[in-house]
Design a protein around this motif. Structure first.
Motif, PDB file in Angstrom:
ATOM      1  N   LEU A  53      33.025  25.649  15.299  1.00  0.00           N
ATOM      2  CA  LEU A  53      32.973  24.213  15.084  1.00  0.00           C
ATOM      3  C   LEU A  53      33.307  23.437  16.344  1.00  0.00           C
ATOM      4  O   LEU A  53      32.837  22.310  16.533  1.00  0.00           O
ATOM      5  CB  LEU A  53      33.930  23.818  13.957  1.00  0.00           C
ATOM      6  CG  LEU A  53      33.569  24.307  12.549  1.00  0.00           C
ATOM      7  CD1 LEU A  53      34.646  23.908  11.553  1.00  0.00           C
ATOM      8  CD2 LEU A  53      32.214  23.743  12.121  1.00  0.00           C
ATOM      9  N   ALA A  54      34.114  24.028  17.213  1.00  0.00           N
ATOM     10  CA  ALA A  54      34.488  23.346  18.458  1.00  0.00           C
ATOM     11  C   ALA A  54      33.312  23.204  19.404  1.00  0.00           C
ATOM     12  O   ALA A  54      33.326  22.358  20.314  1.00  0.00           O
ATOM     13  CB  ALA A  54      35.619  24.101  19.139  1.00  0.00           C
ATOM     14  N   ILE A  55      32.280  24.009  19.223  1.00  0.00           N
ATOM     15  CA  ILE A  55      31.109  23.925  20.095  1.00  0.00           C
ATOM     16  C   ILE A  55      30.391  22.588  19.916  1.00  0.00           C
ATOM     17  O   ILE A  55      29.816  22.050  20.877  1.00  0.00           O
ATOM     18  CB  ILE A  55      30.141  25.091  19.795  1.00  0.00           C
ATOM     19  CG1 ILE A  55      30.811  26.428  20.151  1.00  0.00           C
ATOM     20  CG2 ILE A  55      28.836  24.937  20.566  1.00  0.00           C
ATOM     21  CD1 ILE A  55      29.967  27.633  19.801  1.00  0.00           C
ATOM     22  N   ILE A  56      30.440  22.024  18.710  1.00  0.00           N
ATOM     23  CA  ILE A  56      29.688  20.794  18.425  1.00  0.00           C
ATOM     24  C   ILE A  56      30.185  19.624  19.274  1.00  0.00           C
ATOM     25  O   ILE A  56      29.388  18.990  19.978  1.00  0.00           O
ATOM     26  CB  ILE A  56      29.748  20.467  16.920  1.00  0.00           C
ATOM     27  CG1 ILE A  56      29.110  21.593  16.111  1.00  0.00           C
ATOM     28  CG2 ILE A  56      29.059  19.128  16.637  1.00  0.00           C
ATOM     29  CD1 ILE A  56      29.184  21.389  14.611  1.00  0.00           C
ATOM     30  N   PRO A  57      31.484  19.272  19.264  1.00  0.00           N
ATOM     31  CA  PRO A  57      31.908  18.138  20.100  1.00  0.00           C
ATOM     32  C   PRO A  57      31.757  18.395  21.589  1.00  0.00           C
ATOM     33  O   PRO A  57      31.443  17.470  22.348  1.00  0.00           O
ATOM     34  CB  PRO A  57      33.378  17.942  19.710  1.00  0.00           C
ATOM     35  CG  PRO A  57      33.811  19.241  19.127  1.00  0.00           C
ATOM     36  CD  PRO A  57      32.600  19.796  18.456  1.00  0.00           C
ATOM     37  N   HIS A  65      46.160  31.632   2.823  1.00  0.00           N
ATOM     38  CA  HIS A  65      46.939  30.909   3.821  1.00  0.00           C
ATOM     39  C   HIS A  65      46.268  30.924   5.200  1.00  0.00           C
ATOM     40  O   HIS A  65      46.323  29.950   5.941  1.00  0.00           O
ATOM     41  CB  HIS A  65      48.335  31.531   3.908  1.00  0.00           C
ATOM     42  CG  HIS A  65      49.161  30.970   5.023  1.00  0.00           C
ATOM     43  ND1 HIS A  65      49.610  29.672   5.022  1.00  0.00           N
ATOM     44  CD2 HIS A  65      49.590  31.535   6.180  1.00  0.00           C
ATOM     45  CE1 HIS A  65      50.316  29.448   6.117  1.00  0.00           C
ATOM     46  NE2 HIS A  65      50.305  30.563   6.849  1.00  0.00           N
ATOM     47  N   HIS A  66      45.628  32.047   5.564  1.00  0.00           N
ATOM     48  CA  HIS A  66      45.069  32.184   6.897  1.00  0.00           C
ATOM     49  C   HIS A  66      43.746  31.431   7.018  1.00  0.00           C
ATOM     50  O   HIS A  66      43.042  31.218   6.058  1.00  0.00           O
ATOM     51  CB  HIS A  66      44.841  33.673   7.211  1.00  0.00           C
ATOM     52  CG  HIS A  66      43.764  34.285   6.374  1.00  0.00           C
ATOM     53  ND1 HIS A  66      43.955  34.640   5.074  1.00  0.00           N
ATOM     54  CD2 HIS A  66      42.452  34.561   6.689  1.00  0.00           C
ATOM     55  CE1 HIS A  66      42.831  35.150   4.582  1.00  0.00           C
ATOM     56  NE2 HIS A  66      41.902  35.110   5.545  1.00  0.00           N
ATOM     57  N   ARG A  67      43.429  30.986   8.249  1.00  0.00           N
ATOM     58  CA  ARG A  67      42.150  30.321   8.553  1.00  0.00           C
ATOM     59  C   ARG A  67      41.369  31.176   9.539  1.00  0.00           C
ATOM     60  O   ARG A  67      41.949  31.889  10.350  1.00  0.00           O
ATOM     61  CB  ARG A  67      42.374  28.924   9.132  1.00  0.00           C
ATOM     62  CG  ARG A  67      43.026  27.931   8.178  1.00  0.00           C
ATOM     63  CD  ARG A  67      43.050  26.534   8.798  1.00  0.00           C
ATOM     64  NE  ARG A  67      43.611  25.556   7.887  1.00  0.00           N
ATOM     65  CZ  ARG A  67      44.884  25.230   7.840  1.00  0.00           C
ATOM     66  NH1 ARG A  67      45.742  25.852   8.637  1.00  0.00           N
ATOM     67  NH2 ARG A  67      45.326  24.341   6.984  1.00  0.00           N
ATOM     68  N   SER A  68      40.068  31.043   9.527  1.00  0.00           N
ATOM     69  CA  SER A  68      39.219  31.825  10.404  1.00  0.00           C
ATOM     70  C   SER A  68      39.208  31.202  11.806  1.00  0.00           C
ATOM     71  O   SER A  68      38.719  30.083  11.992  1.00  0.00           O
ATOM     72  CB  SER A  68      37.794  31.894   9.842  1.00  0.00           C
ATOM     73  OG  SER A  68      36.933  32.505  10.772  1.00  0.00           O
ATOM     74  N   THR A  69      39.758  31.930  12.767  1.00  0.00           N
ATOM     75  CA  THR A  69      39.747  31.446  14.152  1.00  0.00           C
ATOM     76  C   THR A  69      38.320  31.356  14.679  1.00  0.00           C
ATOM     77  O   THR A  69      37.969  30.419  15.398  1.00  0.00           O
ATOM     78  CB  THR A  69      40.576  32.382  15.042  1.00  0.00           C
ATOM     79  OG1 THR A  69      41.906  32.469  14.514  1.00  0.00           O
ATOM     80  CG2 THR A  69      40.629  31.870  16.474  1.00  0.00           C
ATOM     81  N   ALA A  70      37.490  32.340  14.333  1.00  0.00           N
ATOM     82  CA  ALA A  70      36.096  32.320  14.771  1.00  0.00           C
ATOM     83  C   ALA A  70      35.365  31.087  14.251  1.00  0.00           C
ATOM     84  O   ALA A  70      34.550  30.484  14.952  1.00  0.00           O
ATOM     85  CB  ALA A  70      35.383  33.590  14.332  1.00  0.00           C
ATOM     86  N   GLY A  71      35.663  30.703  13.016  1.00  0.00           N
ATOM     87  CA  GLY A  71      35.032  29.513  12.446  1.00  0.00           C
ATOM     88  C   GLY A  71      35.424  28.245  13.189  1.00  0.00           C
ATOM     89  O   GLY A  71      34.591  27.374  13.442  1.00  0.00           O
ATOM     90  N   LEU A  72      36.716  28.134  13.545  1.00  0.00           N
ATOM     91  CA  LEU A  72      37.170  26.960  14.280  1.00  0.00           C
ATOM     92  C   LEU A  72      36.534  26.898  15.670  1.00  0.00           C
ATOM     93  O   LEU A  72      36.159  25.820  16.147  1.00  0.00           O
ATOM     94  CB  LEU A  72      38.700  26.973  14.395  1.00  0.00           C
ATOM     95  CG  LEU A  72      39.475  26.750  13.082  1.00  0.00           C
ATOM     96  CD1 LEU A  72      40.962  26.855  13.334  1.00  0.00           C
ATOM     97  CD2 LEU A  72      39.136  25.381  12.492  1.00  0.00           C
TER      98      LEU A  72
END
Length: 263
Positions: free
Chosen positions: A26-30, A16-23
């Motif tokens: 990914l936010a660095i790209i835009p 159920h949980h998602r990796s905050t570090a991963g998000l």
């Protein structure tokens, strides 16, 4: 024998949980793409203003070249049309190449211009000749003018060497790019570079090529300006990755995530 299936079941979520570090990663790209797109907008404005200034210099009347020129002042007069009078030193001619034109291999002819009355000797890029005219003996007399001549051209900063271009070998008479200071030292000239301008039609081009007369460049600003394409690319990447990041962050739990399992 006691099996694990005989133990009381515990109902838990699966994945159920998602990796905050991963998000965040990914936010660095835009964000990075948006910054690069904004930087290209600024570069486009700078390049547009630069080209406007250079084109303004092209339409002005030719300026007689002063007897002495400070090489550090050349960037302020880049693309300025000038006139210079003197004697071409064909015995110190340098061929830069190979250079392709109209699908044929050749060279750029650079000849020192020895100006009278104690004025400085400068380097003149007379233009392009075909490879078969590299030997001066193969050219017509008109290709090697004697006595005092007046050349009209652009005062320029020569193009730079890229990583794929080999180093010049002046001791062997091999030049692959215009290292102005090196060529000036080798020929006893000042590091001042003038490119002869010419706009021949097709028949004139053929005649000049056949005689081995150097064909000068067109009087136009030849600067690359691809910043608009880069702006579209970076902003498009920023928008696309932003949508993907939003969809990933707000994605509803899938069937496998919503399903419960017995541990």
């Amino acid at each position: 024998f006691f099996s694990v299936v005989d133990e009381p079941g515990t109902i838990v979520r699966a994945g159920h949980h998602r990796s905050t570090a991963g998000l965040l990663f990914l936010a660095i790209i835009p964000v990075t793409a948006f910054i690069l797109g904004t930087w290209q907008v600024q570069r486009l404005g700078w390049k547009t203003d630069l080209m406007a200034r250079l084109e303004d210099r092209l339409i002005r009347d030719p300026l007689p070249l002063p007897p002495r020129i400070d090489p550090s002042a050349v960037p302020e007069f880049d693309y300025r049309r000038v006139l210079a009078t003197g004697r071409l030193r064909h015995d110190r001619e340098m061929l830069i190449g190979p250079r392709m034109r109209e699908g044929e291999q050749g060279y750029m002819v650079v000849t020192p211009l020895e100006r009278p009355d104690g004025a400085s000797t400068i380097l003149v890029n007379r233009g392009w000749i075909s490879k078969k005219m590299a030997d001066q003996r193969a050219r017509s007399p008109d290709a090697l003018p004697q006595g005092m001549v007046t050349v009209e051209g652009l005062l320029r900063e020569p193009w730079k060497k890229n990583m794929f271009t080999p180093d010049n070998k002046p001791e062997k008479g091999e030049f692959y790019f215009p290292d102005v200071h090196q060529m000036a030292e080798w020929s006893g000239s000042e590091p001042i570079w003038i490119e002869v301008t010419m706009e021949p039609d097709y028949l004139q081009f053929v005649d000049l090529q056949a005689q081995g007369i150097p064909i000068g460049r067109q009087a136009e600003v030849s600067l690359r300006n691809n910043h608009a394409q880069y702006i579209f690319t970076w902003y498009g990447l920023a928008a696309a990755t932003s949508v993907m990041l939003y969809m990933l962050a707000k994605r509803p739990a899938s069937a496998s995530e919503a399903a419960k399992r017995v541990r």
